[in-house]
Design a protein around this motif. Structure first.
Motif, mmCIF file in Angstrom:
data_model
loop_
_atom_site.group_PDB
_atom_site.id
_atom_site.type_symbol
_atom_site.label_atom_id
_atom_site.label_comp_id
_atom_site.label_asym_id
_atom_site.label_seq_id
_atom_site.Cartn_x
_atom_site.Cartn_y
_atom_site.Cartn_z
ATOM 1 N N GLU A 147 -74.772 -16.393 35.820
ATOM 2 C CA GLU A 147 -73.834 -16.925 36.888
ATOM 3 C C GLU A 147 -74.138 -18.794 36.676
ATOM 4 N N THR A 148 -73.278 -19.410 37.389
ATOM 5 C CA THR A 148 -73.674 -21.000 37.378
ATOM 6 C C THR A 148 -74.844 -21.350 38.403
ATOM 7 N N GLU A 149 -76.154 -21.817 37.801
ATOM 8 C CA GLU A 149 -77.207 -22.019 38.813
ATOM 9 C C GLU A 149 -77.161 -23.526 39.326
ATOM 10 N N GLY A 150 -77.597 -23.479 40.541
ATOM 11 C CA GLY A 150 -77.598 -24.578 41.034
ATOM 12 C C GLY A 150 -78.306 -25.926 40.485
ATOM 13 N N ALA A 151 -78.127 -26.879 40.665
ATOM 14 C CA ALA A 151 -78.596 -27.908 40.300
ATOM 15 C C ALA A 151 -80.102 -28.288 40.515
ATOM 16 N N ASP A 152 -80.620 -27.814 41.896
ATOM 17 C CA ASP A 152 -81.729 -27.638 42.443
ATOM 18 C C ASP A 152 -82.276 -26.338 42.094
ATOM 19 N N GLY A 153 -82.000 -25.472 41.267
ATOM 20 C CA GLY A 153 -82.523 -24.429 40.963
ATOM 21 C C GLY A 153 -82.599 -23.404 41.961
ATOM 22 N N ALA A 154 -81.753 -23.418 42.830
ATOM 23 C CA ALA A 154 -81.308 -22.369 44.024
ATOM 24 C C ALA A 154 -80.593 -21.221 43.222
ATOM 25 N N GLU A 155 -80.453 -20.400 43.933
ATOM 26 C CA GLU A 155 -79.736 -19.180 43.523
ATOM 27 C C GLU A 155 -78.456 -19.486 42.881
ATOM 28 N N PRO A 156 -77.974 -18.702 41.667
ATOM 29 C CA PRO A 156 -76.912 -19.005 41.030
ATOM 30 C C PRO A 156 -75.689 -18.607 41.952
ATOM 31 N N GLN A 157 -74.648 -19.630 42.056
ATOM 32 C CA GLN A 157 -73.419 -19.331 42.861
ATOM 33 C C GLN A 157 -72.229 -19.058 41.844
ATOM 34 N N PRO A 158 -71.348 -18.077 42.415
ATOM 35 C CA PRO A 158 -69.933 -17.753 41.442
ATOM 36 C C PRO A 158 -69.375 -18.974 41.218
ATOM 37 N N ARG A 159 -68.670 -19.188 39.928
ATOM 38 C CA ARG A 159 -67.901 -19.812 39.385
ATOM 39 C C ARG A 159 -66.456 -19.617 40.255
ATOM 40 N N PRO A 160 -66.085 -20.888 40.962
ATOM 41 C CA PRO A 160 -64.752 -20.375 41.488
ATOM 42 C C PRO A 160 -63.641 -20.390 40.476
ATOM 43 N N GLN A 161 -62.724 -19.306 40.672
ATOM 44 C CA GLN A 161 -61.544 -19.006 39.815
ATOM 45 C C GLN A 161 -60.332 -20.041 39.973
ATOM 46 N N ARG A 162 -59.942 -20.244 38.838
ATOM 47 C CA ARG A 162 -58.581 -20.983 39.068
ATOM 48 C C ARG A 162 -57.604 -20.294 37.874
ATOM 49 N N VAL A 163 -56.461 -20.474 38.153
ATOM 50 C CA VAL A 163 -55.269 -20.209 37.295
ATOM 51 C C VAL A 163 -54.929 -21.140 36.550
ATOM 52 N N ARG A 164 -54.705 -21.399 35.468
ATOM 53 C CA ARG A 164 -54.195 -22.436 34.682
ATOM 54 C C ARG A 164 -52.641 -22.659 35.001
ATOM 55 N N PRO A 165 -52.207 -23.775 35.020
ATOM 56 C CA PRO A 165 -50.859 -24.088 35.323
ATOM 57 C C PRO A 165 -49.885 -23.475 34.276
ATOM 58 N N GLY A 166 -50.407 -23.357 33.066
ATOM 59 C CA GLY A 166 -49.648 -22.525 31.982
ATOM 60 C C GLY A 166 -49.377 -21.184 32.322
ATOM 61 N N LEU A 167 -50.400 -20.636 32.888
ATOM 62 C CA LEU A 167 -50.326 -19.133 33.345
ATOM 63 C C LEU A 167 -49.378 -18.859 34.391
ATOM 64 N N ARG A 168 -49.507 -19.944 35.354
ATOM 65 C CA ARG A 168 -48.472 -19.708 36.467
ATOM 66 C C ARG A 168 -47.049 -20.069 36.074
ATOM 67 N N ARG A 169 -46.711 -20.941 34.996
ATOM 68 C CA ARG A 169 -45.615 -21.019 34.363
ATOM 69 C C ARG A 169 -45.142 -19.762 33.768
ATOM 70 N N LEU A 170 -46.065 -19.033 33.013
ATOM 71 C CA LEU A 170 -45.710 -17.899 32.264
ATOM 72 C C LEU A 170 -45.328 -16.772 33.363
ATOM 73 N N LEU A 171 -45.772 -16.611 34.618
ATOM 74 C CA LEU A 171 -45.415 -15.867 35.445
ATOM 75 C C LEU A 171 -43.797 -15.915 35.932
ATOM 76 N N ASP A 172 -43.707 -17.159 36.148
ATOM 77 C CA ASP A 172 -42.489 -17.858 36.687
ATOM 78 C C ASP A 172 -41.405 -17.752 35.805
ATOM 79 N N SER A 173 -41.815 -17.719 34.286
ATOM 80 C CA SER A 173 -40.638 -17.438 33.089
ATOM 81 C C SER A 173 -40.496 -16.005 33.211
#
Length: 221
Positions: free
Chosen positions: A28-54
Motif C-alpha cells: 500500500e502507500t506508506e505514510g510519510a511519517d512511517g505510520a501504517e500504510p493507507q489505501p490509495r484513493p480510487q479515481r476513475v479517469r475522465p476518459g473512462l467516464r467518457r467511454l461509459l457515456d459513449s
C-alpha cells in the motif's frame, strides 16, 4: 512451498493466485511519517467516464475495491439501481445485494448472485487484507445479513470475468444478459463490467425498451 501447497489442495488458478497474494500482500502507500500504510484513493479517469457515456445502449459500470461502484452509465443505472440517487457509501454491490430488499426481486437467482458477490469480495479483500474499510464492510454485512454470514462461511473465491444473470426488471420484464469484465492494466483494482445480449432474443427487445425508457427519464430529469 506455495506451489506444493497449491498442488496438494488442488487449487484452481483463482484460488492459487489468492494463496500467493495472502503470502505476499500487495504493497500500500506508506505514510510519510512511517505510520501504517493507507489505501490509495480510487479515481476513475475522465476518459473512462467518457467511454461509459459513449455506450448508451450497453449497461456498463466500473467496480473498485470492496465492490464499490465508482462510475456507471445511464443504462446501468436503469438496469440495476439509480446509483446517483444513493449516498456514495451505499454505492457498493455487496451492500446493495445483501441489504437492499429491492435487489432480491431484481435477480431471478438472487442467492446465486449473492454467493458470487461474497466470493468476489473475499478475493478482492485478499489483495489488500489491511484495508480498514474492508474490515468495516465485513462487520456491517455480517451483523445485518444472515445470508451474508452463510455465504462468507463457505470461503468461496470467484473472480468477476464473464457470465450471465437473469434480471426481472419492474419496467421491461425479464432480461437474460451476459457480462464481460475488462480489468484496467494500470489499476487492476478497477474493473469495467459491460453487459451483452444475444441478437434476436426477447431480452434484446427488452434491453432496447429499457434504453428508450432510460433516455426518456434522462430528458425529463
Amino acid at each position: 512451498m506455495l506451489d506444493a501447497v497449491a498442488r496438494a489442495l488442488r487449487l484452481d488458478p483463482v484460488e492459487r493466485a489468492h494463496l500467493y497474494r495472502l503470502a505476499r500482500p500487495w504493497p500500500e502507500t506508506e505514510g510519510a511519517d512511517g505510520a501504517e500504510p493507507q489505501p490509495r484513493p480510487q479515481r476513475v479517469r475522465p476518459g473512462l467516464r467518457r467511454l461509459l457515456d459513449s455506450t448508451p445502449d450497453v449497461p456498463a459500470y466500473i467496480v473498485g475495491r470492496n465492490t464499490e461502484v465508482l462510475a456507471w452509465n445511464h443504462l446501468a443505472a436503469a438496469l440495476i439501481t439509480d446509483f446517483a440517487a444513493l449516498p456514495p457509501r451505499q454505492r457498493n454491490l455487496a451492500r446493495l445485494v445483501f441489504l437492499d430488499e429491492g435487489m432480491r426481486g431484481l435477480y431471478a437467482d438472487w442467492r446465486g448472485k449473492a454467493a458470487d458477490v461474497a466470493a468476489y469480495l473475499r478475493l478482492d479483500i485478499g489483495r489488500h487484507p489491511d484495508d480498514p474499510r474492508s474490515t468495516a464492510l465485513l462487520d456491517e454485512l455480517s451483523t445485518a445479513s444472515p445470508e451474508f454470514r452463510e455465504a462468507w462461511a463457505e470461503h468461496r473465491l470467484k473472480d468477476k470475468t464473464h457470465g450471465r444473470y437473469v434480471y426481472r426488471h419492474p419496467v421491461v420484464g425479464e432480461l437474460d444478459l451476459g457480462f464481460e469484465t475488462l480489468r484496467l492494466p494500470d489499476d487492476p483494482d478497477q474493473a469495467l463490467i459491460a453487459h451483452t445480449v444475444e441478437e434476436g432474443t426477447p431480452s434484446e427487445t427488452a434491453l432496447r425498451l429499457l434504453a428508450s425508457w432510460a433516455r426518456e427519464e434522462l430528458s425529463v430529469g
